[in-house]
Design a protein around this motif. Sequence first.
Motif, PDB file in Angstrom:
ATOM      1  N   ALA A  27      -7.637   8.146 -10.896  1.00 19.47           N
ATOM      2  CA  ALA A  27      -7.077   8.809  -9.711  1.00 19.47           C
ATOM      3  C   ALA A  27      -5.578   8.555  -9.600  1.00 19.47           C
ATOM      4  N   LYS A  28      -4.857   9.551  -9.105  1.00 13.77           N
ATOM      5  CA  LYS A  28      -3.419   9.422  -8.891  1.00 13.77           C
ATOM      6  C   LYS A  28      -3.164   8.732  -7.562  1.00 13.77           C
ATOM      7  N   ALA A  29      -2.448   7.637  -7.592  1.00 12.68           N
ATOM      8  CA  ALA A  29      -2.192   6.867  -6.382  1.00 12.68           C
ATOM      9  C   ALA A  29      -1.015   7.469  -5.621  1.00 12.68           C
ATOM     10  N   PRO A  30      -1.097   7.534  -4.304  1.00 15.83           N
ATOM     11  CA  PRO A  30       0.018   8.068  -3.511  1.00 15.83           C
ATOM     12  C   PRO A  30       1.131   7.046  -3.373  1.00 15.83           C
ATOM     13  N   GLY A  60      13.553  -0.369  -0.068  1.00 11.35           N
ATOM     14  CA  GLY A  60      13.419  -1.785  -0.362  1.00 11.35           C
ATOM     15  C   GLY A  60      12.386  -2.499   0.482  1.00 11.35           C
ATOM     16  N   LEU A  61      11.806  -1.807   1.462  1.00  2.00           N
ATOM     17  CA  LEU A  61      10.844  -2.452   2.350  1.00  2.00           C
ATOM     18  C   LEU A  61       9.560  -2.864   1.650  1.00  2.00           C
ATOM     19  N   ASP A  62       9.316  -2.359   0.445  1.00  2.00           N
ATOM     20  CA  ASP A  62       8.097  -2.760  -0.266  1.00  2.00           C
ATOM     21  C   ASP A  62       8.268  -4.106  -0.955  1.00  2.00           C
ATOM     22  N   GLY A  63       9.445  -4.709  -0.843  1.00  2.88           N
ATOM     23  CA  GLY A  63       9.671  -6.029  -1.415  1.00  2.88           C
ATOM     24  C   GLY A  63      10.204  -6.015  -2.829  1.00  2.88           C
ATOM     25  N   SER A  64      10.408  -4.846  -3.406  1.00  7.95           N
ATOM     26  CA  SER A  64      10.964  -4.754  -4.757  1.00  7.95           C
ATOM     27  C   SER A  64      12.359  -4.158  -4.667  1.00  7.95           C
ATOM     28  N   GLY A  65      13.356  -4.967  -4.957  1.00 10.28           N
ATOM     29  CA  GLY A  65      14.721  -4.492  -4.813  1.00 10.28           C
ATOM     30  C   GLY A  65      15.118  -3.438  -5.813  1.00 10.28           C
ATOM     31  N   ILE A  95       0.827  -1.201   0.000  1.00 12.64           N
ATOM     32  CA  ILE A  95       0.000   0.000   0.000  1.00 12.64           C
ATOM     33  C   ILE A  95       0.868   1.260   0.000  1.00 12.64           C
ATOM     34  N   GLY A  96       2.150   1.113   0.352  1.00  9.37           N
ATOM     35  CA  GLY A  96       3.066   2.247   0.295  1.00  9.37           C
ATOM     36  C   GLY A  96       3.682   2.467  -1.060  1.00  9.37           C
ATOM     37  N   ASN A  97       3.398   1.573  -1.995  1.00  8.67           N
ATOM     38  CA  ASN A  97       3.930   1.666  -3.358  1.00  8.67           C
ATOM     39  C   ASN A  97       2.860   2.238  -4.270  1.00  8.67           C
ATOM     40  N   ALA A  98       3.201   3.265  -5.034  1.00 11.84           N
ATOM     41  CA  ALA A  98       2.218   3.919  -5.907  1.00 11.84           C
ATOM     42  C   ALA A  98       1.670   2.976  -6.968  1.00 11.84           C
ATOM     43  N   ASP A  99       2.426   1.933  -7.306  1.00 12.26           N
ATOM     44  CA  ASP A  99       1.954   0.993  -8.319  1.00 12.26           C
ATOM     45  C   ASP A  99       0.775   0.156  -7.830  1.00 12.26           C
ATOM     46  N   PHE A 100       0.651   0.003  -6.513  1.00  9.98           N
ATOM     47  CA  PHE A 100      -0.401  -0.855  -5.963  1.00  9.98           C
ATOM     48  C   PHE A 100      -1.403  -0.104  -5.090  1.00  9.98           C
ATOM     49  N   ALA A 101      -1.043   1.078  -4.617  1.00 11.15           N
ATOM     50  CA  ALA A 101      -1.884   1.779  -3.645  1.00 11.15           C
ATOM     51  C   ALA A 101      -3.273   2.085  -4.206  1.00 11.15           C
ATOM     52  N   GLY A 102      -3.334   2.503  -5.462  1.00 17.19           N
ATOM     53  CA  GLY A 102      -4.631   2.835  -6.052  1.00 17.19           C
ATOM     54  C   GLY A 102      -5.554   1.636  -6.098  1.00 17.19           C
ATOM     55  N   LYS A 103      -5.042   0.499  -6.462  1.00 19.62           N
ATOM     56  CA  LYS A 103      -5.847  -0.718  -6.530  1.00 19.62           C
ATOM     57  C   LYS A 103      -6.278  -1.168  -5.144  1.00 19.62           C
ATOM     58  N   ILE A 104      -5.387  -1.078  -4.173  1.00 19.38           N
ATOM     59  CA  ILE A 104      -5.709  -1.526  -2.821  1.00 19.38           C
ATOM     60  C   ILE A 104      -6.784  -0.656  -2.194  1.00 19.38           C
ATOM     61  N   MET A 105      -6.678   0.664  -2.375  1.00 20.21           N
ATOM     62  CA  MET A 105      -7.630   1.588  -1.752  1.00 20.21           C
ATOM     63  C   MET A 105      -8.822   1.908  -2.647  1.00 20.21           C
ATOM     64  N   SER A 106      -8.946   1.232  -3.789  1.00 20.22           N
ATOM     65  CA  SER A 106     -10.083   1.401  -4.702  1.00 20.22           C
ATOM     66  C   SER A 106     -10.269   2.868  -5.091  1.00 20.22           C
ATOM     67  N   LEU A 107      -9.195   3.493  -5.572  1.00 24.66           N
ATOM     68  CA  LEU A 107      -9.252   4.919  -5.911  1.00 24.66           C
ATOM     69  C   LEU A 107      -9.840   5.166  -7.291  1.00 24.66           C
ATOM     70  N   GLY A 108      -9.984   4.162  -8.112  1.00 19.89           N
ATOM     71  CA  GLY A 108     -10.513   4.369  -9.450  1.00 19.89           C
ATOM     72  C   GLY A 108      -9.402   4.439 -10.482  1.00 19.89           C
TER      73      GLY A 108
END
Length: 554
Positions: free
Chosen positions: A429-432, A465-470, A413-426
Amino acid sequence: MIARKNVVIPAIAATFLTAWTYTGSFVKGLESIFNASLTSASELFNIFLIIALVTALLGALRALGADRRMVEPFRLVMRSGHSAYWVLAFVTYAISLFFWPTPAVPLMGAILLPAAIAAGLPPIAAALAIAVAGQGMALSSDYVIQVAPGLSAKAANVGTDAVAGKAMVLSLITGGVALFLGYLMTRSQYRRPDALLLERWEAGETEAAAPATRRSLIPGLPLRRRILQPAPAAATTAEGDGAVTVLDHGPGAGAGADAGAGAGSVTVPAQRTGGPSGTGSGGAGRPGGAGRSGGEPSDAMAAAALRSLNGGDLPGDDCPKRSKAFAAIIPLALVGLVGYMLLGKFTDAVPEVVGGDAAALVGGVTVALLLAAAVARDAGHALQACADHIVDGLVFAVRAMGVVIPIAGFFFIGNADFAGKIMSLGDGAKAPGFLFEAVSHLEGAIPDSRYVVGFGVLIIGMITGLDGSGFAGLPLTGSLAGTLGPTSGVDPALLAAIGQMGCVWSGGGVLIAWSSLLAVAGFARVPVMDLVRRSFLPVVVGLAVATVAGLIIY
């Protein structure tokens, strides 16, 4: 994690509060709990699947008895747990350097890991060696494929070769220190080579004794305190062969070890040694009483007990030719797979296979070998046996690694690539990007000191790196290197390489559980959080030493 407690509930709560606070909707906060786990599961399922397939293949090989036969040649090199540790690290590094760790880890799990366990290497030490050498040393430099140096160099506006060369040196220093410290931290747990160690590992047993009875390799008998002892003198045969008594001192057994071969025990004849059997202390039916210390049975004694208690032969004894054939076919097939990849890497004879394609190829070959092994074992029941092996593998993968899904969801949820999908922003919408925004705010707090800048970039890389993507944080650390390098008097290429070390060692699969470290822990059959804790100190010390060395050298 520091308190050695499970962090699933805090991760779920933090996911809910983050989404609720950002969207202002309580309902979307609840939805985010499910969406975060769903997103992380979809991102990590390839790791789960390859764990399941390799586990299924190992099950088919175990039914054939090929796993035991396959291990025997590697004992020529892996004479002890100490040599097995360094052989595992070297081979993993060599393969991962060319193909990344994703396809290398399954190869290690299928071939070298069982041999290392039988040689006396603890599973946690084996997992540490594979993780540090593969996900750490090889991936952090990425010297051959050069995806990571390319990202860092582009962001820092320097040459890729300059970053790659420095990253190679830093990765070797970090990995060398981490491997050495990991060896020192685990060497007290090393055991003598024994086939029973492999049997226990495959049965899911751990080395540490527990107050409760654990699941036994042999159905109906607790294994926690089962030992092999000489039978009473009356049980000795006329030929003088000592008998072995398997005594069960678990709950519900006799009052003590001297209860003899009464209830809860089975007596089996020891194998002939070609001479009189000694009766010395601790002899256990071995010549001259030269028994093992600590109640550890020899391979021959363990095999005799297993044959008796399992009702006859060991797996594969009824089809020795097929068992021996697959003991040779499996290593040759996987070596051929590596050769094919090398051919694509260095020639134009075949297409190059790297990254995800290489992992898919390994998975496909694994399934083909699984089908062949199931048919070879029993062609009439091969369809059901193959399905059972796959189900067992999937159950094992989910049971061992499923707890990581909600934890990974929180960091996604801290990654902009996934935050929009997780929080159902549409869709529009620009994901944080919560994690990157937090790191960006720290940039102005870093002073111009050479060493402070170096360690500042390293720490920022580790945080990203804490989001799991090196690789996701490499543009950020590269940009910081290009900005801070000229003002601090540090080579921007060196700073980019230092940031790359932090990103990849953290997110690439050594310091966090929600990454490809899942695969290493799954194949080694150790808790992933235990592996993270064991890896933390050696890797952090290695990163610190490498950073200081880099600032001095360059």
